[in-house]
Design a protein around this motif. Structure first.
Motif, PDB file in Angstrom:
ATOM      1  N   UNK A 180      -3.796  54.665  48.523  1.00  0.00           N
ATOM      2  CA  UNK A 180      -4.673  53.488  48.537  1.00  0.00           C
ATOM      3  C   UNK A 180      -6.138  53.868  48.409  1.00  0.00           C
ATOM      4  N   UNK A 181      -6.473  55.149  48.670  1.00  0.00           N
ATOM      5  CA  UNK A 181      -7.849  55.614  48.528  1.00  0.00           C
ATOM      6  C   UNK A 181      -8.101  56.223  47.151  1.00  0.00           C
ATOM      7  N   UNK A 182      -7.163  57.053  46.689  1.00  0.00           N
ATOM      8  CA  UNK A 182      -7.348  57.731  45.409  1.00  0.00           C
ATOM      9  C   UNK A 182      -7.297  56.741  44.250  1.00  0.00           C
ATOM     10  N   UNK A 183      -6.615  55.616  44.444  1.00  0.00           N
ATOM     11  CA  UNK A 183      -6.466  54.656  43.348  1.00  0.00           C
ATOM     12  C   UNK A 183      -7.712  53.814  43.102  1.00  0.00           C
ATOM     13  N   UNK A 184      -8.661  53.818  44.021  1.00  0.00           N
ATOM     14  CA  UNK A 184      -9.818  52.925  43.888  1.00  0.00           C
ATOM     15  C   UNK A 184     -10.635  53.205  42.625  1.00  0.00           C
ATOM     16  N   UNK A 242      -2.755  53.797  37.330  1.00  0.00           N
ATOM     17  CA  UNK A 242      -2.643  53.311  38.710  1.00  0.00           C
ATOM     18  C   UNK A 242      -1.184  53.184  39.130  1.00  0.00           C
ATOM     19  N   UNK A 243      -0.289  53.025  38.163  1.00  0.00           N
ATOM     20  CA  UNK A 243       1.140  53.011  38.463  1.00  0.00           C
ATOM     21  C   UNK A 243       1.571  54.333  39.082  1.00  0.00           C
ATOM     22  N   UNK A 244       1.015  55.442  38.594  1.00  0.00           N
ATOM     23  CA  UNK A 244       1.383  56.762  39.122  1.00  0.00           C
ATOM     24  C   UNK A 244       0.645  57.099  40.404  1.00  0.00           C
TER      25      UNK A 244
END
Length: 840
Positions: free
Chosen positions: A332-336, A375-377
């Motif tokens: 949830x952090x790396x995807x931002x 973002x899917x990965x």
């Protein structure tokens, strides 16, 4: 402090910036920075997706280096005619990134590395170590030997790519990667808010210096007197806010957007501090309803950084500063930053005129699918949000969605009524976004095939969870609701009377939601009462050209907040919608950070209806939202140890023997598998061997049961108990051969859980590494005792049951003690679980 590591990673992100500029400048050609603020995550997305495909054949430093060189070559080809980036905005981007990067590097250097308690650091670091050992993608699962990872590992893949390109060992790459993600988020929030504000047009009149200083002084005095915090805690934010509101709109919006993402907290801490001094506030907090474990009032001395992320009974309400201070390198952090790439595509689409149909097609079915695939990965939870932003951008942009269709089809889409046109906009927008979603799945197909379709499916949609309490919603979303409410009123109010009426209406809505807890037909509508007006206002103002693309982000976030009150994803990892709120609210905060920067910049302008009161309001809100950050950072600094970026620092200090053994094990390269006590109690010091080394173990933390299979994980747990406790060499050999084990780890956790005999007495098992805490045994397959065959009698205690057959397999027994007797009169006793033995 490892300064060389910091320098290499800063240069790495600088190269990503340069490599991304040719595409970013085409994505946002009219932005003040020509898209430079999203150039780093944009190029990282391209490198990651290319590596994902190539990695299905081979993965490692040479492969990553080759892919990176190819991407750089492509960027150079795109830039062959030159890329013009205004110098000042580019320097602003570099400056914001550097400040944010150094800030988190320092904060994380004060910490003591990855820890099992209070987060997913063992999972995240274990994935990073597993990728370092991988020869192909997906990597081997360090908590489920013999199987590949079936978890969204794209964020750790990004960190691993950086580790390979900077030649950094995973233990020193974890923190710089985390700092880079945080800094890319802050930079993107700055640039996107700046771009949106600059494109809104109209007169921009910043307040004067005397008004700004006066407002900062008043805000500082009020907060200090009301909460009792030391004035130094909020002095810097107050001074910074005073400077910012005197700057041009573009800079105001950018800085306030970066602040909202990178340093602001929810309003819970300041309200609870105020409640300790004002009885009526305390009574209101009690009546409003927050997590029962959180006291309604606290003092600065009793401050705890955790509490602000746990106000809701029905979910986690983390915000970026808490998450990055805590130190998880989690999805949830790396995807931002990737989500911000999707936002940039949405802004680009919104600003593209109807006549440029090919560009709009390219953005919808090129830009969004690429961002969606990445973002899917990284965080599959965010995929719907990416295409929700796409749908809203299409629906709220000036060009009608029908203009995307072939000319011959467009005449069939004409509607006379306004309602018909609005409905058609929504339906067509959802349709084109759905096509983009399908394309994203195609682009990320290796991940979809090998991870999403291969993992255990224990999730399903559910409806009507326990609703959120009004107080919790105000605590968690109050910062943004206040900002958006004031901003939308400023778009239409022409006098002080208008502001008074709006403020009274907002207060009434909050009072009704808190006091009554609205219910219609047995369904709670508290979130609709509090957040619904913001959603409606965003749509209404945008369709009437009273506000800009920031309304897309406001509507997207508001829609998510309302949606999770009624629909959620039930999974085995959490109670009811606990995990859904956690994952979705992180996305809401990111979207609203950009929109919040634009909103606060608009409110802080000097207007005939309010004079400089808007700026005073903004400064006060900034100071209130900075109390948590000031207390958290100063507390963190007060507890700091030696500055280091070593992720294994905690393990080395608290468990030196196990840390040394894990490092030794990590040096054994590919093909190594171990057996160690399973992590049946997550978030405690369990299974450090696999988590710290990346070497797969037979059964790791209970998380693996969610990703693979609960039954299979329990079988492995039982089998491990046999390995550690049996007195029969043949029984142990059968399990070791079943999982192709090469090392057996015996440490404090294993000794505390099992009664372990002398393993070296078995043929084929010998100690090869010892520390005061750990003994590691090597298993030589061709020297193990051959598994026995013939009649096997299984007896459980205290209730007996018998099964006799060659190669017998028992069902899992609830009994704690199990005795297995073969025709050779050998025996095994497992004191941890009833067992499911399989003999080949």
């Amino acid at each position: 402090m490892e300064f060389g590591v910091v320098a290499r990673w800063w240069v790495f992100f600088g190269v990503l910036l340069v490599a991304g500029l040719p595409v970013a400048s085409r994505l946002l050609p009219d932005a003040p920075d020509r898209g430079a603020s999203v150039a780093m995550p944009l190029s990282l997305v391209v490198v990651t997706l290319a590596t994902l495909w190539v990695g299905q054949v081979a993965y490692g430093q040479l492969v990553v280096g080759g892919v990176f060189v190819a991407v750089l070559a492509a960027a150079a080809w795109l830039a062959r005619g030159g890329v013009e980036i205004p110098r000042k905005p580019l320097l602003e981007v570099v400056g914001v990134f550097t400040v944010a990067f150094v800030f988190l590097i320092v904060v994380r250097a004060w910490a003591d590395g990855v820890q099992p308690a209070g987060g997913e650091q063992f999972l995240d670091f274990g994935l990073l170590q597993a990728l370092d050992r991988a020869g192909q993608l997906p990597p081997r699962d360090m908590w489920f030997a013999g199987e590949r990872v079936v978890y969204y590992y794209g964020g750790q893949l990004m960190a691993s790519i950086g580790a390979h390109l900077t030649d950094t060992a995973p233990r020193f790459a974890y923190e710089p990667a985390l700092a880079g993600v945080y800094a890319m988020g802050c930079t993107a929030a700055y640039g996107l808010a700046s771009t949106i504000a600059a494109g809104n047009g109209g007169e921009s009149r910043p307040v004067g210096v005397p008004t700004a200083i006066g407002g900062a002084g008043v805000a500082l005095a009020v907060v200090v007197l009301a909460t009792g915090v030391n004035w130094l805690v909020v002095a810097v934010p107050a001074a910074a806010a005073a400077v910012v509101v005197t700057r041009p709109r573009r800079v105001r919006a950018g800085v306030l957007g970066a602040f909202a993402f990178g340093f602001a907290s929810n309003l819970g801490p300041v309200i609870r501090l105020l409640a300790a001094r004002v009885d009526v506030v305390r009574a209101a907090v009690v009546a409003a309803g927050i997590n029962a474990d959180r006291r309604p009032a606290i003092t600065p001395e009793a401050f705890d950084m955790w509490h602000a992320s746990r106000f809701m009974e029905t979910g986690l309400n983390e915000f970026p500063l808490f998450a990055y201070l805590n130190g998880d390198l989690h999805a949830h952090m790396v995807s931002v930053p990737v989500l911000f790439v999707a936002v940039a595509v949405g802004v680009a689409y919104y600003r593209t005129p109807a006549r440029q149909r090919r560009r709009r097609w390219a953005l919808l079915w090129g830009g969004f699918p690429v961002a969606g695939a990445a973002i899917l990965t990284v965080n599959t939870w965010s995929l719907p949000t990416v295409f929700g932003v796409a749908a809203l951008a299409v629906a709220l942009a000036d060009p009608a969605p029908a203009t995307l269709l072939p000319t011959g089809v467009q005449r069939w889409t004409r509607r006379e009524s306004a309602v018909g046109q609005s409905v058609q906009r929504v339906l067509l927008a959802v349709g084109v976004a759905a096509v983009g979603g399908v394309l994203a799945v195609v682009i990320a197909w290796p991940f979809v095939q090998n991870v999403l379709l291969a993992g255990a499916s224990n999730q399903h949609l559910a409806v009507l969870p326990v609703p959120s309490q009004a107080g919790a919603l105000v605590f968690v979303h109050g910062l943004f609701l206040a900002a958006f409410g004031a901003y939308f009123v400023s778009r239409v109010a022409t006098s002080v009377a208008g502001w008074v009426v709006a403020a009274a209406a907002a207060g009434a809505a909050v009072a009704v939601a808190v006091a009554v807890g609205p219910v219609v037909g047995g369904v709670g509508i508290t979130a609709v009462v509090l957040v619904g007006p913001v959603l409606g206002a965003a749509w209404w103002l945008r369709r009437r050209n009273a506000a800009g693309v920031e309304c897309v982000l406001v509507a997207a976030g508001a829609g998510l907040v309302v949606l999770v009150e009624y629909v959620y994803l039930a999974d085995a990892a959490s109670y009811e919608r606990f995990n859904t709120v956690f994952k979705v609210y992180a996305q809401v905060w990111a979207l609203w950070s950009v929109a919040g920067g634009v909103a606060l910049a608009g409110v802080s302008e000097r207007r005939a209806s309010t004079g400089g009161l808007g700026a005073v309001f903004v400064v006060g809100l900034v100071v209130a939202a900075s109390v948590y950050g000031g207390l958290a950072v100063t507390t963190h600094a007060a507890n700091a140890d030696d500055a280091s970026l070593d992720a294994l620092e905690y393990a080395g200090n608290a468990h030196p023997g196990e840390a040394a053994a894990a490092r030794w094990l990590g040096d054994r390269r590919r093909g190594t598998r171990i057996v160690a006590a399973p992590g049946v109690d997550p978030y405690t010091w369990q299974n450090p061997a696999a988590s710290l080394s990346g070497v797969p173990t037979v059964a790791g933390w209970a998380h693996a049961a969610n990703y693979h299979s609960q039954a299979a994980w329990e079988q492995r747990v039982d089998d491990i108990g046999v390995v550690y406790e049996t007195t029969d060499a043949a029984s142990r050999a059968a399990i070791l051969e079943k999982y192709d084990v090469t090392y057996v780890w015996v440490g404090p956790v294993e000794r505390a859980r099992y009664e372990i005999p002398d393993l070296s007495a078995d043929p084929g098992i010998e100690p090869v590494h010892r520390t005061p805490a750990v003994t590691i045994y090597r298993v030589t397959d061709d020297e193990l005792v051959a598994p026995r065959s013939g009649p096997i009698t299984v007896t459980t205690t205290p209730q007996a049951a018998t099964a006799t057959a060659p190669g017998a397999q028992t069902a899992r027994s609830p009994a704690r003690f199990v005795t297995v007797t073969s025709s050779a009169s050998t025996a095994v006793t497992s004191s941890q679980w009833g067992t499911k033995l399989r003999f080949s």
